[in-house]
Design an enzyme around this catalytic site. Structure first.
Site, PDB file in Angstrom:
ATOM      1  N   HIS A 140      57.960 -80.886 -32.519  1.00  0.00           N
ATOM      2  CA  HIS A 140      58.921 -81.685 -31.773  1.00  0.00           C
ATOM      3  C   HIS A 140      60.363 -81.194 -32.006  1.00  0.00           C
ATOM      4  CE1 HIS A 140      56.081 -85.341 -31.094  1.00  0.00           C
ATOM      5  NE2 HIS A 140      55.557 -84.188 -30.722  1.00  0.00           N
ATOM      6  N   GLU A 142      63.123 -82.752 -32.712  1.00  0.00           N
ATOM      7  CA  GLU A 142      63.815 -83.304 -33.894  1.00  0.00           C
ATOM      8  C   GLU A 142      63.412 -82.542 -35.149  1.00  0.00           C
ATOM      9  OE1 GLU A 142      62.044 -84.782 -31.613  1.00  0.00           O
ATOM     10  OE2 GLU A 142      62.640 -86.847 -31.238  1.00  0.00           O
ATOM     11  N   CYS A 166      59.615 -90.067 -31.530  1.00  0.00           N
ATOM     12  CA  CYS A 166      58.304 -90.698 -31.743  1.00  0.00           C
ATOM     13  C   CYS A 166      58.197 -91.147 -33.211  1.00  0.00           C
ATOM     14  CB  CYS A 166      57.199 -89.706 -31.408  1.00  0.00           C
ATOM     15  SG  CYS A 166      57.118 -88.357 -32.601  1.00  0.00           S
ATOM     16  N   CYS A 169      58.509 -88.213 -35.771  1.00  0.00           N
ATOM     17  CA  CYS A 169      59.885 -87.719 -35.903  1.00  0.00           C
ATOM     18  C   CYS A 169      60.739 -88.753 -36.622  1.00  0.00           C
ATOM     19  CB  CYS A 169      60.474 -87.410 -34.531  1.00  0.00           C
ATOM     20  SG  CYS A 169      59.717 -85.944 -33.825  1.00  0.00           S
TER      21      CYS A 169
HETATM   22  O1  LIG Z   1      60.060 -87.327 -30.446  1.00  0.00           O
HETATM   23  C1  LIG Z   1      59.572 -86.496 -29.675  1.00  0.00           C
HETATM   24  C2  LIG Z   1      58.495 -86.773 -28.857  1.00  0.00           C
HETATM   25  C3  LIG Z   1      57.958 -85.804 -28.078  1.00  0.00           C
HETATM   26  N1  LIG Z   1      58.438 -84.571 -28.121  1.00  0.00           N
HETATM   27  C4  LIG Z   1      57.822 -83.514 -27.298  1.00  0.00           C
HETATM   28  C5  LIG Z   1      56.403 -83.224 -27.595  1.00  0.00           C
HETATM   29  C6  LIG Z   1      55.861 -82.811 -26.285  1.00  0.00           C
HETATM   30  O2  LIG Z   1      56.108 -81.421 -26.096  1.00  0.00           O
HETATM   31  C7  LIG Z   1      56.677 -83.611 -25.284  1.00  0.00           C
HETATM   32  C8  LIG Z   1      56.019 -84.926 -24.875  1.00  0.00           C
HETATM   33  O3  LIG Z   1      55.189 -84.633 -23.828  1.00  0.00           O
HETATM   34  P1  LIG Z   1      54.707 -85.826 -22.858  1.00  0.00           P
HETATM   35  O4  LIG Z   1      53.861 -85.093 -21.851  1.00  0.00           O
HETATM   36  O5  LIG Z   1      55.942 -86.439 -22.264  1.00  0.00           O
HETATM   37  O6  LIG Z   1      53.945 -86.783 -23.698  1.00  0.00           O
HETATM   38  O7  LIG Z   1      57.888 -83.931 -25.951  1.00  0.00           O
HETATM   39  C9  LIG Z   1      59.508 -84.251 -28.903  1.00  0.00           C
HETATM   40  O8  LIG Z   1      59.993 -83.093 -28.922  1.00  0.00           O
HETATM   41  N2  LIG Z   1      60.049 -85.234 -29.675  1.00  0.00           N
END
Ligand SMILES: O=c1ccn([C@H]2C[C@H](O)[C@@H](COP(=O)(O)O)O2)c(=O)[nH]1
Length: 237
Positions: A140, A142, A166, A169
């Site tokens: 991710h 972060e 999320c 993170c």
């Molecule tokens: O805190 C976060 C949450 C998600 N991500 C990234 C991980 C994935 O590459 C996408 C999420 O994909 P979706 O298809 O929208 O679920 O975003 C992040 O970097 N940081």
């Protein structure tokens, strides 16, 4: 001042042109219903050219003034940090969510940047980008910003992030000692992972707020650089 000069010159020009035209055609003394059109129509191209000339002159004068005066219309710090996160996100290969993050310290210095992508050594071409499978592998934004930090300590820093963090993170943010989360989108707000993240932030007294940009659009236009005026050096061999 510039406006006043341009307006006065424009007014004078029109008065003289009109007087000259009236003298030639003698239309002013024979004003029947069609006369105004006879007068106005031939003057339209003249008016257009005049307006264009004055606009060009006014722009040139204004530009000349601008190089001696401090610019006021600059990016705010907040827009600058969030724009940096958005720019980093443009490197992401994720087809659904391109996330970028930018960590900033109390001196307004950027100490870490990251975007969501496959771990080093795990090729973007070999690992899956499908909605279901990518989550097993993607790092991710972060997390990348935190591990990429160029400062020994990121305690009390603020993280600018395109998407609300999320739960995973959130844990890393808390453990790194970050103090504030500024986000752009909360599109996953109904998800359990986002709710868990908010619960942990609240408990750990980490503040979070949505960034509302001052400028809806911040453009990067490489054409703005006057390449002709710079010395073009040959690339090193
Ligand atoms: O805190 C976060 C949450 C998600 N991500 C990234 C991980 C994935 O590459 C996408 C999420 O994909 P979706 O298809 O929208 O679920 O975003 C992040 O970097 N940081």
């Amino acid at each position: 001042m510039v406006k006043l000069i341009v307006m006065t010159l424009t007014q004078r020009f029109y008065t003289r042109t009109f007087a000259l035209y009236a003298l030639i055609t003698d239309e002013t003394t024979n004003f029947d219903a069609g006369a105004p059109y006879v007068l106005v129509v031939p003057m339209l191209p003249v008016a257009a050219v005049t307006l264009l000339t004055f606009t060009l002159v006014a722009t040139a004068i204004k530009q000349n003034k601008d190089i001696n005066t401090k610019r006021e219309d600059v990016l705010s710090w907040e827009d600058y940090f969030m724009a940096t996160a958005v720019l980093a996100a443009k490197r992401s290969k994720d087809p659904c969510s391109q996330v970028g993050a930018c960590i900033v310290n109390d001196d307004k210095k950027i100490v870490g940047i990251g975007y969501n992508g496959m771990p080093t050594g795990c090729s973007d071409d070999d690992f899956p980008w499908t909605k279901k499978e990518k989550h097993l592998y993607v790092c991710h934004a972060e997390m990348n910003a935190i591990v990429n930090k160029n400062s020994a300590d990121i305690k009390n820093c603020t993280i600018y992030v395109v998407l609300f963090p999320c739960d995973q993170c959130a844990k890393i943010i808390i453990q790194s000692g970050l103090r504030e989360v500024v986000y752009l989108s909360d599109k996953h707000e109904s998800k359990e992972t986002t709710q868990a993240a908010k619960r942990m932030f609240d408990s750990a007294r980490i503040t979070y707020r949505q960034h509302i940009p001052q400028n809806r659009k911040t453009e990067i236009d490489f054409e703005e650089i006057n390449w002709d005026a710079t010395v073009q050096r040959a690339p090193s061999p």
